[in-house]
Design a protein around this motif. Structure first.
Motif, PDB file in Angstrom:
ATOM      1  N   SER A   1    -100.373  46.974  15.637  1.00 38.26           N
ATOM      2  CA  SER A   1    -101.574  47.597  15.068  1.00 38.26           C
ATOM      3  C   SER A   1    -102.429  46.592  14.310  1.00 38.26           C
ATOM      4  N   THR A   2    -101.800  45.655  13.612  1.00 33.21           N
ATOM      5  CA  THR A   2    -102.570  44.658  12.881  1.00 33.21           C
ATOM      6  C   THR A   2    -103.351  43.763  13.840  1.00 33.21           C
ATOM      7  N   VAL A   3    -102.694  43.293  14.897  1.00 33.91           N
ATOM      8  CA  VAL A   3    -103.385  42.468  15.896  1.00 33.91           C
ATOM      9  C   VAL A   3    -104.516  43.263  16.547  1.00 33.91           C
ATOM     10  N   PHE A   4    -104.243  44.540  16.837  1.00 36.03           N
ATOM     11  CA  PHE A   4    -105.278  45.379  17.455  1.00 36.03           C
ATOM     12  C   PHE A   4    -106.505  45.477  16.556  1.00 36.03           C
ATOM     13  N   PHE A   5    -106.282  45.723  15.262  1.00 36.34           N
ATOM     14  CA  PHE A   5    -107.429  45.875  14.370  1.00 36.34           C
ATOM     15  C   PHE A   5    -108.150  44.549  14.106  1.00 36.34           C
ATOM     16  N   PHE A   6    -107.437  43.439  14.182  1.00 36.24           N
ATOM     17  CA  PHE A   6    -108.106  42.138  14.147  1.00 36.24           C
ATOM     18  C   PHE A   6    -109.106  42.048  15.308  1.00 36.24           C
ATOM     19  N   TRP A   7    -108.619  42.442  16.492  1.00 36.30           N
ATOM     20  CA  TRP A   7    -109.504  42.397  17.663  1.00 36.30           C
ATOM     21  C   TRP A   7    -110.633  43.416  17.527  1.00 36.30           C
ATOM     22  N   TRP A   8    -110.312  44.628  17.100  1.00 37.27           N
ATOM     23  CA  TRP A   8    -111.280  45.708  17.035  1.00 37.27           C
ATOM     24  C   TRP A   8    -112.440  45.382  16.078  1.00 37.27           C
ATOM     25  N   THR A   9    -112.119  44.826  14.914  1.00 38.24           N
ATOM     26  CA  THR A   9    -113.172  44.555  13.927  1.00 38.24           C
ATOM     27  C   THR A   9    -113.950  43.268  14.220  1.00 38.24           C
TER      28      THR A   9
ATOM     29  N   THR B   1    -116.832  36.874  22.341  1.00 45.49           N
ATOM     30  CA  THR B   1    -116.654  37.280  23.736  1.00 45.49           C
ATOM     31  C   THR B   1    -115.212  37.144  24.202  1.00 45.49           C
ATOM     32  N   THR B   2    -114.374  36.427  23.451  1.00 42.61           N
ATOM     33  CA  THR B   2    -112.979  36.237  23.837  1.00 42.61           C
ATOM     34  C   THR B   2    -112.056  36.919  22.840  1.00 42.61           C
ATOM     35  N   PHE B   3    -110.804  37.135  23.263  1.00 46.74           N
ATOM     36  CA  PHE B   3    -109.823  37.792  22.390  1.00 46.74           C
ATOM     37  C   PHE B   3    -109.572  36.981  21.129  1.00 46.74           C
ATOM     38  N   PHE B   4    -109.310  35.673  21.301  1.00 44.89           N
ATOM     39  CA  PHE B   4    -109.022  34.838  20.135  1.00 44.89           C
ATOM     40  C   PHE B   4    -110.268  34.613  19.285  1.00 44.89           C
ATOM     41  N   GLY B   5    -111.413  34.636  19.924  1.00 40.01           N
ATOM     42  CA  GLY B   5    -112.657  34.558  19.160  1.00 40.01           C
ATOM     43  C   GLY B   5    -112.836  35.779  18.286  1.00 40.01           C
ATOM     44  N   ALA B   6    -112.459  36.936  18.830  1.00 36.62           N
ATOM     45  CA  ALA B   6    -112.534  38.176  18.052  1.00 36.62           C
ATOM     46  C   ALA B   6    -111.582  38.135  16.864  1.00 36.62           C
ATOM     47  N   LEU B   7    -110.381  37.580  17.067  1.00 30.45           N
ATOM     48  CA  LEU B   7    -109.416  37.484  15.966  1.00 30.45           C
ATOM     49  C   LEU B   7    -109.967  36.648  14.824  1.00 30.45           C
ATOM     50  N   SER B   8    -110.616  35.528  15.151  1.00 29.75           N
ATOM     51  CA  SER B   8    -111.141  34.647  14.106  1.00 29.75           C
ATOM     52  C   SER B   8    -112.382  35.230  13.436  1.00 29.75           C
ATOM     53  N   SER B   9    -113.043  36.194  14.113  1.00 30.20           N
ATOM     54  CA  SER B   9    -114.256  36.809  13.546  1.00 30.20           C
ATOM     55  C   SER B   9    -113.970  38.158  12.894  1.00 30.20           C
ATOM     56  N   ALA B  10    -112.718  38.535  12.828  1.00 29.14           N
ATOM     57  CA  ALA B  10    -112.345  39.871  12.355  1.00 29.14           C
ATOM     58  C   ALA B  10    -112.663  40.083  10.885  1.00 29.14           C
ATOM     59  N   LYS B  11    -112.804  41.356  10.531  1.00 28.43           N
ATOM     60  CA  LYS B  11    -112.878  41.724   9.115  1.00 28.43           C
ATOM     61  C   LYS B  11    -111.446  41.774   8.612  1.00 28.43           C
ATOM     62  N   PHE B  12    -111.050  40.703   7.984  1.00 27.61           N
ATOM     63  CA  PHE B  12    -109.636  40.487   7.701  1.00 27.61           C
ATOM     64  C   PHE B  12    -109.019  41.604   6.866  1.00 27.61           C
ATOM     65  N   SER B  13    -109.595  41.861   5.706  1.00 26.73           N
ATOM     66  CA  SER B  13    -109.008  42.840   4.782  1.00 26.73           C
ATOM     67  C   SER B  13    -108.968  44.238   5.391  1.00 26.73           C
TER      68      SER B  13
END
Length: 464
Positions: free
Chosen positions: A262-270, A276-288
Motif C-alpha cells: 500500500s505504501t508503494v502504491f500510494f507513492f505511485w498514486w500521488t 511518466t515512469t513508475f520510478f519517476g512517480a515514486l520520486s515525485s510523490a507526496k511523501f507524507s
C-alpha cells in the motif's frame, strides 16, 4: 547570533547530566524563548513554538503516522503474530550462527521500525538462543545493528522516513534549494557511511565472530535504580506479555505485506501526475501523504482481517489506543526537537556559520567534522532524533557555504545520529543482559566503526 548556541548547549549538558531527554529538550526550548522574548514572553512563546511544530502539515502527518504505526504494531502482537512467527523460526534456528542469521532475515518483515524490529526479533529468537547456549551479548550487538543502522538505509515505508524527510524539507525552506526533499534523502542514504560500515562489521561478527567478547571496554555495571519499588512493580505488570489469541504467524506477515504494498502504491498514486515512469512517480510523490495513507489502509484492512478471526472490535479498539500511547514519548521528543530547531534558527543560528568561517576550515575535513560532532552529541544526549534536529541546519549551511554536495552533508548527520543506537538499551533488555554488559562488549566495535567512518569521510572530502 552566538546566543543561538545556548539552547542546544543547555539541552546537551542537561541530557548528559540527567540522562532524561524530554525535560532537557524542554529546558533548552525554554532557554531559547527566554533569550528571544524575555521572561514572561518566553513562557508564552514556548507554547507557540510547540503548536507551530504540530500545526505544520508535514510534521502533523509524521506524528500521525507514528501514532498509527504504534497501533498497528500493538495489534500484530495482540493477535499472536509475533509469537506465532517465533514458533515457526525455532524449527530452523539450530545454533548461534543460524540464530544471528535469522536476525538479519527477519528484517525483511520488521524493517519498518527499529523498536518493533528489536522487540519482535528479540522475542522471537531469544528462547532459541537460550536453547543453544549462544552469546546474548553478540545477539544484542547484531540486534542493535539490524534495527536502526539497517533501517536508515531503506528509503521507503519506515517509521523514521517521515521525520527525516520532513526535517530535510523544513531546513531547505528559504535557502533557494529546489530539489525535492525526498529525492535528497534517497541520495543521502548512500553517504550514511557509518551505518554501511557497521553493517559490514556486524556481518563479520555474524559469520566469523571477529573476536566478539574477547575485547571489552569498561565494567559491566547495572544501571542505578532511580524509581520506587512500587513504580518498578507496576511497570513489570504493564510490560508482562499475555497471550490473548492463538499463535499465528500470518497475523504478522499479512499486515506487513499490506503495509509495504500500500505504501508503494500510494507513492505511485500521488506522484503519477508529475511523471511518466513508475520510478519517476515514486520520486515525485507526496511523501507524507503516501506513508500516512499506507498505514491507514493497513490498519483498516488488518482490523477487518482480525475481525474475521473472531477478534472483537472492542478488543481491536483497545489495542489501537494502547499502541498509540506507547509512542507518546517519541511524539513529545519530536515536537520539542522541532521547537528547539525553530527557536535556534530564530536566534540566528544559520547566520552564525558565515562563509568566511566555513572557508577557513580545510574543505576535505568538513564531512568528517560534522559527522564527529553529530556522533558526540548523539552519544551524549542519547537520541538520534534530537541529534538530527540539532545538526541538520548546520550541515545544510556548511554545504551551501563550502560547495560540498548536499546529500553528502545530510548523510553525515544521519551517520552521526546513528552512533548512539549501537549501544541501544532496548537491545540489552530484549536479550536479557545488563546494559553495562552490552556497552562493554559492543563499545570496541563502535569505536572501530567511528574511526573507519571518520577516515572514509576524510577521503570523501578529498575526492569530491
Amino acid at each position: 547570533m552566538w546566543l543561538s548556541l545556548i539552547p542546544a548547549a543547555i539541552t546537551i549538558v542537561l541530557t548528559f547530566k540527567t540522562k532524561k531527554l524530554i525535560p532537557s529538550l524542554f529546558v533548552g526550548v525554554l532557554a531559547g524563548t527566554f533569550i528571544k522574548e524575555g521572561l514572561l514572553g518566553g513562557i508564552t512563546a514556548i507554547g507557540e513554538y510547540m503548536m507551530d511544530a504540530i500545526a505544520d502539515k508535514e510534521s502533523a502527518y509524521t506524528l500521525s503516522f507514528l501514532i498509527a504505526f504504534g497501533s498497528l504494531a500493538e495489534l500484530i502482537e495482540m493477535a499472536g503474530g509475533i509469537s506465532g512467527f517465533s514458533e515457526k523460526i525455532s524449527k530452523w534456528a539450530k545454533n548461534e550462527r543460524s540464530i544471528l542469521g535469522w536476525a538479519w532475515i527477519l528484517s525483511i518483515i520488521t524493517f519498518f521500525d527499529s523498536s518493533f524490529h528489536t522487540i519482535a526479533v528479540g522475542t522471537v529468537l531469544t528462547p532459541s538462543l537460550d536453547k543453544v547456549k549462544g552469546s546474548k551479548e553478540k545477539f544484542a550487538f547484531i540486534l542493535s545493528v539490524t534495527s536502526l543502522q539497517l533501517i536508515l538505509l531503506i528509503p521507503i515505508a519506515t517509521a523514521y522516513l517521515g521525520y527525516m524527510v520532513t526535517l530535510v524539507a523544513n531546513n531547505i525552506k528559504g535557502t533557494g534549494i529546489t530539489e525535492n526533499a525526498y529525492a535528497l534523502f534517497v541520495k543521502s542514504v548512500f553517504w550514511n557511511l557509518f551505518s554501511w560500515i557497521m553493517i559490514i562489521i556486524a556481518i563479520g561478527v555474524t559469520l566469523l565472530g571477529l573476536g566478539f567478547e574477547n575485547f571489552k571496554m569498561g565494567k559491566s555495571e547495572a544501571e542505578k535504580n532511580e524509581f520506587t519499588k512500587g513504580h518498578i512493580e507496576k511497570e513489570e505488570l504493564l510490560g508482562k506479555s499475555t497471550e490473548e489469541y492463538p499463535k499465528n504467524s500470518k497475523n504478522l506477515i499479512i499486515p506487513v505485506s499490506i503495509l509495504l504494498i500500500s505504501t508503494v502504491f500510494f507513492f505511485w498514486w500521488t506522484g503519477k501526475d508529475k511523471a511518466t515512469t513508475f520510478f519517476g512517480a515514486l520520486s515525485s510523490a507526496k511523501f507524507s501523504v503516501s506513508i500516512f495513507s499506507g498505514i491507514m489502509l493497513t490498519l483498516i484492512v488488518t482490523t477487518i482481517y482480525f475481525m474475521l478471526q473472531k477478534i472483537s472490535l472492542a478488543e481491536i479498539e483497545a489495542h489501537i489506543v494502547k499502541g498509540g500511547e506507547k509512542v507518546l514519548s517519541m511524539v513529545i521528543v519530536l515536537i520539542l526537537s522541532w521547537a528547539l530547531t525553530s527557536v535556534t534558527q530564530d536566534l540566528g543560528f544559520n547566520n552564525l556559520i558565515s562563509k568566511n568561517l566555513v572557508r577557513s576550515i580545510p574543505r576535505f575535513l568538513i564531512p568528517s567534522i560534522v559527522f564527529l560532532i553529530s556522533g558526540i552529541i548523539s552519544y551524549t544526549i542519547g537520541s538520534s532524533w534530537a541529534t538530527w534536529a540539532l545538526m541538520m541546519p548546520l550541515a545544510i549551511n556548511f554545504s551551501m557555504n563550502s560547495g560540498i554536495n548536499l546529500p553528502i552533508m545530510i548523510g553525515t548527520v544521519w551517520a552521526g545520529g546513528a552512533v548512539v543506537d549501537i549501544i541501544s538499551p532496548l537491545s540489552a533488555q530484549m536479550t536479557d543482559i545488563s546494559y553495562g554488559n552490552h556497552l562493554a562488549t559492543s563499545f570496541p566495535y563502535l569505536i572501530i566503526g567511528v574511526l573507519s567512518t571518520t577516515i572514509a569521510y576524510i577521503a570523501v572530502g578529498f575526492f569530491t
